[in-house]
Design a protein around this motif. Structure first.
Motif, PDB file in Angstrom:
ATOM      1  N   SER A 186       0.835  -1.196   0.000  1.00 20.30           N
ATOM      2  CA  SER A 186       0.000   0.000   0.000  1.00 20.30           C
ATOM      3  C   SER A 186       0.874   1.252   0.000  1.00 20.30           C
ATOM      4  CB  SER A 186      -0.905  -0.003   1.244  1.00 20.30           C
ATOM      5  OG  SER A 186      -1.507   1.265   1.427  1.00 20.30           O
ATOM      6  N   ASP A 187       0.728   2.078  -1.051  1.00 22.05           N
ATOM      7  CA  ASP A 187       1.475   3.337  -1.121  1.00 22.05           C
ATOM      8  C   ASP A 187       1.062   4.262   0.021  1.00 22.05           C
ATOM      9  OD1 ASP A 187       2.728   2.449  -3.399  1.00 22.05           O
ATOM     10  OD2 ASP A 187       1.319   3.421  -4.772  1.00 22.05           O
ATOM     11  N   PHE A 188      -0.222   4.203   0.380  1.00 20.24           N
ATOM     12  CA  PHE A 188      -0.727   5.049   1.465  1.00 20.24           C
ATOM     13  C   PHE A 188      -0.041   4.716   2.786  1.00 20.24           C
ATOM     14  CE2 PHE A 188      -3.792   5.215   5.031  1.00 20.24           C
ATOM     15  CZ  PHE A 188      -3.920   6.594   5.135  1.00 20.24           C
ATOM     16  N   ILE A 189       0.055   3.438   3.096  1.00 21.47           N
ATOM     17  CA  ILE A 189       0.719   3.008   4.327  1.00 21.47           C
ATOM     18  C   ILE A 189       2.183   3.409   4.301  1.00 21.47           C
ATOM     19  CG2 ILE A 189       1.444   0.991   5.650  1.00 21.47           C
ATOM     20  CD1 ILE A 189      -1.497   1.619   5.993  1.00 21.47           C
ATOM     21  N   ASP A 190       2.804   3.258   3.139  1.00 26.23           N
ATOM     22  CA  ASP A 190       4.222   3.592   3.001  1.00 26.23           C
ATOM     23  C   ASP A 190       4.472   5.077   3.247  1.00 26.23           C
ATOM     24  OD1 ASP A 190       6.768   2.456   2.489  1.00 26.23           O
ATOM     25  OD2 ASP A 190       6.811   3.434   0.528  1.00 26.23           O
ATOM     26  N   GLU A 191       3.533   5.925   2.797  1.00 24.60           N
ATOM     27  CA  GLU A 191       3.689   7.370   2.916  1.00 24.60           C
ATOM     28  C   GLU A 191       3.590   7.863   4.361  1.00 24.60           C
ATOM     29  OE1 GLU A 191       0.801   9.132   0.378  1.00 24.60           O
ATOM     30  OE2 GLU A 191       1.756   8.440  -1.486  1.00 24.60           O
ATOM     31  N   ASN A 233       1.602  -0.555  16.998  1.00 22.34           N
ATOM     32  CA  ASN A 233       1.537  -1.824  17.719  1.00 22.34           C
ATOM     33  C   ASN A 233       2.946  -2.351  17.975  1.00 22.34           C
ATOM     34  OD1 ASN A 233       2.414  -2.976  15.292  1.00 22.34           O
ATOM     35  ND2 ASN A 233       0.375  -3.692  14.715  1.00 22.34           N
ATOM     36  N   HIS A 234       3.046  -3.555  18.536  1.00 19.29           N
ATOM     37  CA  HIS A 234       4.353  -4.082  18.905  1.00 19.29           C
ATOM     38  C   HIS A 234       5.224  -4.431  17.697  1.00 19.29           C
ATOM     39  CE1 HIS A 234       1.728  -7.556  18.393  1.00 19.29           C
ATOM     40  NE2 HIS A 234       2.805  -8.234  18.052  1.00 19.29           N
ATOM     41  N   ASN A 235       4.608  -4.475  16.495  1.00 21.53           N
ATOM     42  CA  ASN A 235       5.395  -4.686  15.277  1.00 21.53           C
ATOM     43  C   ASN A 235       5.942  -3.374  14.721  1.00 21.53           C
ATOM     44  OD1 ASN A 235       4.961  -7.481  15.164  1.00 21.53           O
ATOM     45  ND2 ASN A 235       2.987  -7.207  14.145  1.00 21.53           N
ATOM     46  N   HIS A 256     -23.382  -0.810  18.856  1.00 21.93           N
ATOM     47  CA  HIS A 256     -21.975  -0.656  19.241  1.00 21.93           C
ATOM     48  C   HIS A 256     -21.102  -0.939  18.025  1.00 21.93           C
ATOM     49  CE1 HIS A 256     -22.866  -0.200  23.513  1.00 21.93           C
ATOM     50  NE2 HIS A 256     -23.772  -1.136  23.332  1.00 21.93           N
ATOM     51  N   GLN A 257     -20.030  -0.172  17.923  1.00 27.70           N
ATOM     52  CA  GLN A 257     -19.195  -0.229  16.730  1.00 27.70           C
ATOM     53  C   GLN A 257     -17.725  -0.123  17.097  1.00 27.70           C
ATOM     54  OE1 GLN A 257     -20.033   2.447  13.164  1.00 27.70           O
ATOM     55  NE2 GLN A 257     -18.299   3.505  14.063  1.00 27.70           N
ATOM     56  N   GLU A 258     -16.897  -0.910  16.420  1.00 31.79           N
ATOM     57  CA  GLU A 258     -15.446  -0.800  16.556  1.00 31.79           C
ATOM     58  C   GLU A 258     -14.829  -0.756  15.164  1.00 31.79           C
ATOM     59  OE1 GLU A 258     -13.467  -2.911  20.045  1.00 31.79           O
ATOM     60  OE2 GLU A 258     -15.319  -4.080  19.851  1.00 31.79           O
ATOM     61  N   ILE A 259     -13.903   0.174  14.967  1.00 30.37           N
ATOM     62  CA  ILE A 259     -13.208   0.333  13.693  1.00 30.37           C
ATOM     63  C   ILE A 259     -11.715   0.208  13.937  1.00 30.37           C
ATOM     64  CG2 ILE A 259     -12.646   1.959  11.846  1.00 30.37           C
ATOM     65  CD1 ILE A 259     -15.429   3.093  12.078  1.00 30.37           C
ATOM     66  N   PHE A 260     -11.055  -0.512  13.047  1.00 35.08           N
ATOM     67  CA  PHE A 260      -9.621  -0.740  13.192  1.00 35.08           C
ATOM     68  C   PHE A 260      -8.975  -0.711  11.810  1.00 35.08           C
ATOM     69  CE2 PHE A 260      -6.052  -3.903  13.703  1.00 35.08           C
ATOM     70  CZ  PHE A 260      -5.273  -3.133  14.565  1.00 35.08           C
ATOM     71  N   ILE A 261      -7.952   0.113  11.647  1.00 39.06           N
ATOM     72  CA  ILE A 261      -7.221   0.211  10.383  1.00 39.06           C
ATOM     73  C   ILE A 261      -5.732   0.080  10.683  1.00 39.06           C
ATOM     74  CG2 ILE A 261      -6.750   1.594   8.326  1.00 39.06           C
ATOM     75  CD1 ILE A 261      -9.333   3.140   8.911  1.00 39.06           C
ATOM     76  N   THR A 262      -5.067  -0.839  10.018  1.00 40.55           N
ATOM     77  CA  THR A 262      -3.632  -1.026  10.239  1.00 40.55           C
ATOM     78  C   THR A 262      -3.031  -1.688   9.002  1.00 40.55           C
ATOM     79  OG1 THR A 262      -1.972  -1.840  11.818  1.00 40.55           O
ATOM     80  CG2 THR A 262      -3.817  -3.307  11.306  1.00 40.55           C
ATOM     81  N   SER A 263      -1.814  -2.206   9.146  1.00 39.83           N
ATOM     82  CA  SER A 263      -1.174  -2.924   8.043  1.00 39.83           C
ATOM     83  C   SER A 263      -0.374  -4.091   8.615  1.00 39.83           C
ATOM     84  CB  SER A 263      -0.249  -2.000   7.248  1.00 39.83           C
ATOM     85  OG  SER A 263       0.839  -1.570   8.051  1.00 39.83           O
ATOM     86  N   HIS A 264      -0.124  -5.053   7.745  1.00 38.40           N
ATOM     87  CA  HIS A 264       0.735  -6.189   8.106  1.00 38.40           C
ATOM     88  C   HIS A 264       1.539  -6.559   6.871  1.00 38.40           C
ATOM     89  CE1 HIS A 264       2.132  -9.709  10.184  1.00 38.40           C
ATOM     90  NE2 HIS A 264       1.678 -10.518   9.238  1.00 38.40           N
ATOM     91  N   LYS A 265       2.849  -6.559   7.004  1.00 44.74           N
ATOM     92  CA  LYS A 265       3.733  -6.800   5.862  1.00 44.74           C
ATOM     93  C   LYS A 265       3.425  -5.829   4.726  1.00 44.74           C
ATOM     94  CE  LYS A 265       4.247 -11.739   6.908  1.00 44.74           C
ATOM     95  NZ  LYS A 265       4.065 -13.127   6.418  1.00 44.74           N
ATOM     96  N   ASP A 266       3.163  -4.564   5.103  1.00 44.77           N
ATOM     97  CA  ASP A 266       2.870  -3.468   4.159  1.00 44.77           C
ATOM     98  C   ASP A 266       1.560  -3.656   3.411  1.00 44.77           C
ATOM     99  OD1 ASP A 266       5.135  -1.948   4.767  1.00 44.77           O
ATOM    100  OD2 ASP A 266       6.379  -3.125   3.397  1.00 44.77           O
TER     101      ASP A 266
END
Length: 340
Positions: A186-191, A233-235, A256-266
């Motif tokens: 993901s270019d977005f994550i990289d930026e 996170n720990h990574n 009830h709502q939970e939202i989570f956005i992250t990355s793993h191995k880019d």
């Protein structure tokens, strides 16, 4: 061997968690699927084959690392919810949904008797409004007042009750989690990797305010004050997490709502978890995503014995300690609790 089995059984009995099975979802990640929950998976390749038009803005997908092997996953506590996602992602199912639910509602909006009932409700509470000459800004202000008026909300719900009841009879959207997993870098994550967290918080806040101001939609008014957390996170990967449920101002029922956005191995990972009934102020999100270790709170992640094999639990515990997510004291205490 008997002693080991005894420890494992005791852990199962003492833990309050629902029995779950682990499933590999790709990109080196696994999730828990709670007992009796249903699973739905669709690749972006399959989705594009059904709806070619969704690739009209390919740049967005490239920026977020969404390619043909990206996955949409749904875990739900009943078959009706899965049926909804199955229908909404197929041509025939979408046509049926429109025919049975959307079109009758749109027709109702065009019915003069129905519109007169709605107008009477509004005029009763707002007798001084000149609907013949109302401006767009005045209409937005009026809709905001309506959304803050419990009497009007309940009155509108009564009008729409038959449609809501019909929809729920076929699609029971009660407790479900949606996951979107990217399949390329993901270019977005990289930026944003090297961005200051305080700066990212401000960027997101400004974006939410801009969204509200451009939309001029009173139903989005709470988005300006939406509570969220950005951290690593720990990574060392950034994540955004929120359990601040964005309620619709036009209905009295809460969820009830939970939202989570992250990355793993880019690769990007987006999760949305919803609970409507019997929620205890939360969803199943943390239990479902727990095996990924992408969202780890060192004070809670190992506070209860879960249903994985004991050896795997000890291995995970050791990895958390080595990564720095747990202090030596926390590691010793958690390990003792597992083995005691």
């Amino acid at each position: 061997m008997k002693k080991l089995l005894g420890i494992l059984v005791l852990g199962l009995l003492l833990s309050g968690n629902v029995i779950a099975k682990s499933k590999n979802i790709g990109n080196g990640l696994s999730i828990n699927i709670p007992n009796n929950y249903k699973y739905f998976e669709l690749t972006f390749r399959q989705l594009v084959s059904r709806f070619p038009d969704i690739t009209s803005d390919e740049q967005i997908y490239d920026d977020f690392g969404i390619g043909v092997d990206a996955k949409l996953i749904v875990i739900a506590n009943n078959k009706k919810t899965i049926k909804f996602f199955d229908d909404v992602t197929s041509i025939s199912g979408l046509e049926k949904l429109n025919r049975k639910h959307v079109e009758p509602l749109m027709q109702k909006f065009q019915d003069q008797k129905f519109l007169n009932k709605m107008m009477k409700i509004i005029q009763k509470e707002e007798p001084n409004v000149d609907f013949e000459n109302i401006t767009e800004d005045e209409m937005v202000q009026l809709m905001e007042k309506i959304s803050d008026n419990p009497k009007m909300i309940k009155a509108f719900e009564r009008l729409f009750k038959p449609y809501i009841k019909k929809f729920n009879a076929e699609y029971d959207l009660d407790k479900y989690t949606i996951l979107l997993i990217g399949d390329k870098k993901s270019d977005f994550i990289d930026e944003i990797k090297s961005e200051d967290i305080d700066n990212l918080n401000q960027i997101v806040r400004d974006g939410l305010i801009e969204l509200y101001e451009e939309a001029k939609d009173p139903s989005l008014k709470d988005i300006k004050d939406w509570k969220f957390k950005i951290a690593k996170n720990h990574n060392g990967d950034l994540y955004l997490y929120s359990n601040d449920s964005l309620q619709s101002p036009y209905v009295t029922s809460k969820f009830h709502q939970e939202i989570f956005i992250t990355s793993h191995k880019d690769r990007i990972l987006i999760a949305l978890s919803i609970c409507v009934e019997k929620c205890n102020n939360t969803t199943d999100f943390l239990d479902i995503i727990k095996p990924t270790n992408l969202y780890v709170k060192s004070s809670t992640v190992v506070s209860e014995t879960d249903n994985k094999d004991l050896t795997e639990q000890l291995k995970t515990l050791s990895e958390l300690y080595k990564s720095g997510a747990l202090t030596k004291e926390e590691f010793t205490k958690a390990k003792k609790k597992l083995l005691n």
